[in-house]
Write a protein that holds these residues in place. Structure first.
Motif, PDB file in Angstrom:
ATOM      1  N   PHE A  51       0.733  -1.097   0.064  1.00 31.01           N
ATOM      2  CA  PHE A  51       0.062   0.002  -0.254  1.00 31.01           C
ATOM      3  C   PHE A  51       0.913   1.410   0.117  1.00 31.01           C
ATOM      4  O   PHE A  51       2.047   1.078   0.765  1.00 31.01           O
ATOM      5  CB  PHE A  51      -0.916  -0.214   1.381  1.00 31.01           C
ATOM      6  CG  PHE A  51      -1.925  -0.910   1.168  1.00 31.01           C
ATOM      7  CD1 PHE A  51      -3.349  -0.428   0.723  1.00 31.01           C
ATOM      8  CD2 PHE A  51      -1.953  -2.296   1.466  1.00 31.01           C
ATOM      9  CE1 PHE A  51      -4.551  -1.314   0.683  1.00 31.01           C
ATOM     10  CE2 PHE A  51      -3.073  -3.127   1.445  1.00 31.01           C
ATOM     11  CZ  PHE A  51      -4.260  -2.810   1.038  1.00 31.01           C
ATOM     12  N   ILE A  52       0.621   2.349  -0.807  1.00 34.58           N
ATOM     13  CA  ILE A  52       1.206   3.336  -0.896  1.00 34.58           C
ATOM     14  C   ILE A  52       0.404   4.549  -0.783  1.00 34.58           C
ATOM     15  O   ILE A  52      -0.617   4.630  -1.339  1.00 34.58           O
ATOM     16  CB  ILE A  52       1.966   3.532  -2.258  1.00 34.58           C
ATOM     17  CG1 ILE A  52       3.047   2.570  -2.390  1.00 34.58           C
ATOM     18  CG2 ILE A  52       2.676   4.989  -2.404  1.00 34.58           C
ATOM     19  CD1 ILE A  52       3.282   2.272  -3.969  1.00 34.58           C
ATOM     20  N   PHE A  53       0.662   5.473   0.107  1.00 32.61           N
ATOM     21  CA  PHE A  53      -0.182   6.627   0.350  1.00 32.61           C
ATOM     22  C   PHE A  53       0.489   7.983   0.378  1.00 32.61           C
ATOM     23  O   PHE A  53       1.161   8.189   1.160  1.00 32.61           O
ATOM     24  CB  PHE A  53      -0.540   6.528   1.835  1.00 32.61           C
ATOM     25  CG  PHE A  53      -1.608   5.078   2.190  1.00 32.61           C
ATOM     26  CD1 PHE A  53      -2.663   5.132   1.930  1.00 32.61           C
ATOM     27  CD2 PHE A  53      -0.709   4.064   2.887  1.00 32.61           C
ATOM     28  CE1 PHE A  53      -3.462   3.891   2.185  1.00 32.61           C
ATOM     29  CE2 PHE A  53      -1.542   2.968   2.966  1.00 32.61           C
ATOM     30  CZ  PHE A  53      -2.683   3.026   3.051  1.00 32.61           C
ATOM     31  N   PRO A  54       0.729   8.414  -0.920  1.00 26.95           N
ATOM     32  CA  PRO A  54       1.258   9.447  -1.265  1.00 26.95           C
ATOM     33  C   PRO A  54       1.004  10.872  -0.480  1.00 26.95           C
ATOM     34  O   PRO A  54      -0.343  10.893   0.013  1.00 26.95           O
ATOM     35  CB  PRO A  54       0.947   9.846  -2.708  1.00 26.95           C
ATOM     36  CG  PRO A  54       0.068   8.783  -3.149  1.00 26.95           C
ATOM     37  CD  PRO A  54      -0.281   8.031  -2.153  1.00 26.95           C
ATOM     38  N   HIS A  55       1.695  11.971  -0.312  1.00 28.47           N
ATOM     39  CA  HIS A  55       1.360  12.958   0.223  1.00 28.47           C
ATOM     40  C   HIS A  55       0.897  14.040  -1.004  1.00 28.47           C
ATOM     41  O   HIS A  55       2.138  14.435  -1.702  1.00 28.47           O
ATOM     42  CB  HIS A  55       2.454  13.772   1.228  1.00 28.47           C
ATOM     43  CG  HIS A  55       2.733  12.908   2.348  1.00 28.47           C
ATOM     44  ND1 HIS A  55       2.081  12.422   3.297  1.00 28.47           N
ATOM     45  CD2 HIS A  55       4.059  12.118   2.604  1.00 28.47           C
ATOM     46  CE1 HIS A  55       2.788  11.567   4.238  1.00 28.47           C
ATOM     47  NE2 HIS A  55       3.998  11.617   3.799  1.00 28.47           N
ATOM     48  N   ALA A  56      -0.117  14.823  -0.801  1.00 27.61           N
ATOM     49  CA  ALA A  56      -0.266  15.678  -1.850  1.00 27.61           C
ATOM     50  C   ALA A  56       0.674  17.171  -1.772  1.00 27.61           C
ATOM     51  O   ALA A  56       1.064  17.289  -0.605  1.00 27.61           O
ATOM     52  CB  ALA A  56      -1.871  16.277  -1.978  1.00 27.61           C
ATOM     53  N   PRO A  57       0.893  17.571  -3.101  1.00 28.64           N
ATOM     54  CA  PRO A  57       1.861  18.925  -2.666  1.00 28.64           C
ATOM     55  C   PRO A  57       1.003  19.908  -1.887  1.00 28.64           C
ATOM     56  O   PRO A  57       0.035  19.679  -1.698  1.00 28.64           O
ATOM     57  CB  PRO A  57       1.894  19.296  -4.248  1.00 28.64           C
ATOM     58  CG  PRO A  57       1.485  18.307  -5.045  1.00 28.64           C
ATOM     59  CD  PRO A  57       0.539  17.390  -4.438  1.00 28.64           C
ATOM     60  N   ILE A  58       1.741  20.722  -1.311  1.00 32.13           N
ATOM     61  CA  ILE A  58       1.225  21.953  -0.564  1.00 32.13           C
ATOM     62  C   ILE A  58       0.962  22.976  -1.360  1.00 32.13           C
ATOM     63  O   ILE A  58       1.900  23.525  -2.167  1.00 32.13           O
ATOM     64  CB  ILE A  58       1.988  22.202   0.527  1.00 32.13           C
ATOM     65  CG1 ILE A  58       2.297  21.089   1.636  1.00 32.13           C
ATOM     66  CG2 ILE A  58       1.613  23.714   1.372  1.00 32.13           C
ATOM     67  CD1 ILE A  58       3.245  21.017   2.775  1.00 32.13           C
ATOM     68  N   ARG A  59      -0.249  23.517  -1.315  1.00 33.29           N
ATOM     69  CA  ARG A  59      -0.699  24.702  -2.260  1.00 33.29           C
ATOM     70  C   ARG A  59      -1.638  25.623  -1.760  1.00 33.29           C
ATOM     71  O   ARG A  59      -2.451  24.967  -0.749  1.00 33.29           O
ATOM     72  CB  ARG A  59      -1.224  24.188  -3.597  1.00 33.29           C
ATOM     73  CG  ARG A  59      -2.446  23.442  -3.381  1.00 33.29           C
ATOM     74  CD  ARG A  59      -2.904  22.977  -4.890  1.00 33.29           C
ATOM     75  NE  ARG A  59      -2.411  21.836  -5.293  1.00 33.29           N
ATOM     76  CZ  ARG A  59      -1.652  21.489  -6.475  1.00 33.29           C
ATOM     77  NH1 ARG A  59      -1.839  22.528  -7.418  1.00 33.29           N
ATOM     78  NH2 ARG A  59      -1.124  20.249  -6.758  1.00 33.29           N
ATOM     79  N   PRO A  60      -1.844  26.860  -1.814  1.00 35.40           N
ATOM     80  CA  PRO A  60      -2.652  27.676  -1.314  1.00 35.40           C
ATOM     81  C   PRO A  60      -4.263  27.126  -1.855  1.00 35.40           C
ATOM     82  O   PRO A  60      -4.376  26.931  -3.318  1.00 35.40           O
ATOM     83  CB  PRO A  60      -2.827  29.186  -1.781  1.00 35.40           C
ATOM     84  CG  PRO A  60      -1.682  28.963  -2.827  1.00 35.40           C
ATOM     85  CD  PRO A  60      -0.827  27.571  -2.768  1.00 35.40           C
ATOM     86  N   VAL A  61      -5.287  27.176  -1.070  1.00 38.56           N
ATOM     87  CA  VAL A  61      -6.708  26.456  -1.370  1.00 38.56           C
ATOM     88  C   VAL A  61      -7.627  28.061  -1.216  1.00 38.56           C
ATOM     89  O   VAL A  61      -7.748  28.217  -0.268  1.00 38.56           O
ATOM     90  CB  VAL A  61      -7.188  25.368  -0.544  1.00 38.56           C
ATOM     91  CG1 VAL A  61      -8.431  25.173  -0.711  1.00 38.56           C
ATOM     92  CG2 VAL A  61      -6.033  24.406  -0.745  1.00 38.56           C
TER      93      VAL A  61
END
Length: 223
Positions: A51-61
């Motif tokens: 199982f691979i759980f990637p971290h999304a990039p950090i960005r302004p929302v």
């Protein structure tokens, strides 16, 4: 780490992996959020699933007053039709595709890889899963929706036209209304995909019944 690499949490089987599940988290979460679900899935050791759980990039929302957080794309409005920022969806899809390529390079064939996602992650899973040129084992979209459903018929690649797609949603979801998940399911069906629909008495989360259903489905598509 290059710009193209997504950091991730990895949960490995006790024997060399023969299959992989790449599971994408929701807005503001991280790969750590879903990693604890693996033992609860009770996947047989014989299937040897990584199982691979990637971290999304950090960005302004935008909808969160421009606050920076882990997000697969910006959300400029809560409007049903324009919630997902297409440029961001395409960018994150490319990053996730690189992870899939990495698994293939490590000896796990594409047809032994499941692409899964919750909420924002499900948007990426549906978007990439229907457009990627490799045949996957399955696609899973939890409490999610579809980016630009009207573009699917023109952009879909035939590779995953017969790939099982598990679509699930909470009936009391006040973050992503169940109607949005159901609309994605209907779009998949009308485009000929073998999608299944499951709904649960829950909010924007997962519940034990859903975890059991996911486990059964994963064991079926990776059997």
């Amino acid at each position: 780490m290059s710009q193209q690499d997504l950091p991730y949490v990895e949960v490995n089987p006790t024997t060399p992996a023969k299959a992989a599940v790449i599971w994408l988290h929701g807005l503001g979460d991280s790969g750590n959020g879903f990693a604890p679900i693996v033992p609860e899935l009770h996947i047989p050791e014989a299937l040897a699933v990584r199982f691979i759980f990637p971290h999304a990039p950090i960005r302004p929302v935008t909808v969160n007053n421009g606050m920076e957080m882990r997000a697969w794309y910006d959300i400029k409005s809560m409007d049903f039709n324009s919630r997902a920022d297409r440029a961001g969806v395409d960018e994150s899809s490319a990053l996730v595709q690189a992870l899939i390529e990495q698994e293939i390079a490590q000896g796990i064939p594409a047809n032994r890889i499941v692409l899964a996602g919750f909420s924002q992650g499900g948007v990426i899973a549906l978007h990439l899963g229907t457009r990627i040129e490799q045949k996957l084992a399955g696609i899973m979209s939890l409490s999610s929706y579809m980016c630009e459903p009207e573009s699917l018929s023109a952009e879909a690649h035939t590779a995953n036209k017969h790939t099982p797609i598990f679509v699930a949603h909470g009936q009391q979801d006040d973050v992503v209304p169940m109607a949005m998940g159901n609309a994605a399911f209907n779009t998949l069906q009308s485009n000929g995909y073998p999608a299944s629909w499951s709904e649960y008495a829950m909010q924007h989360n997962v519940c034990m019944q859903e975890i059991n259903d996911i486990s059964n489905w994963l064991q079926k598509v990776l059997a």
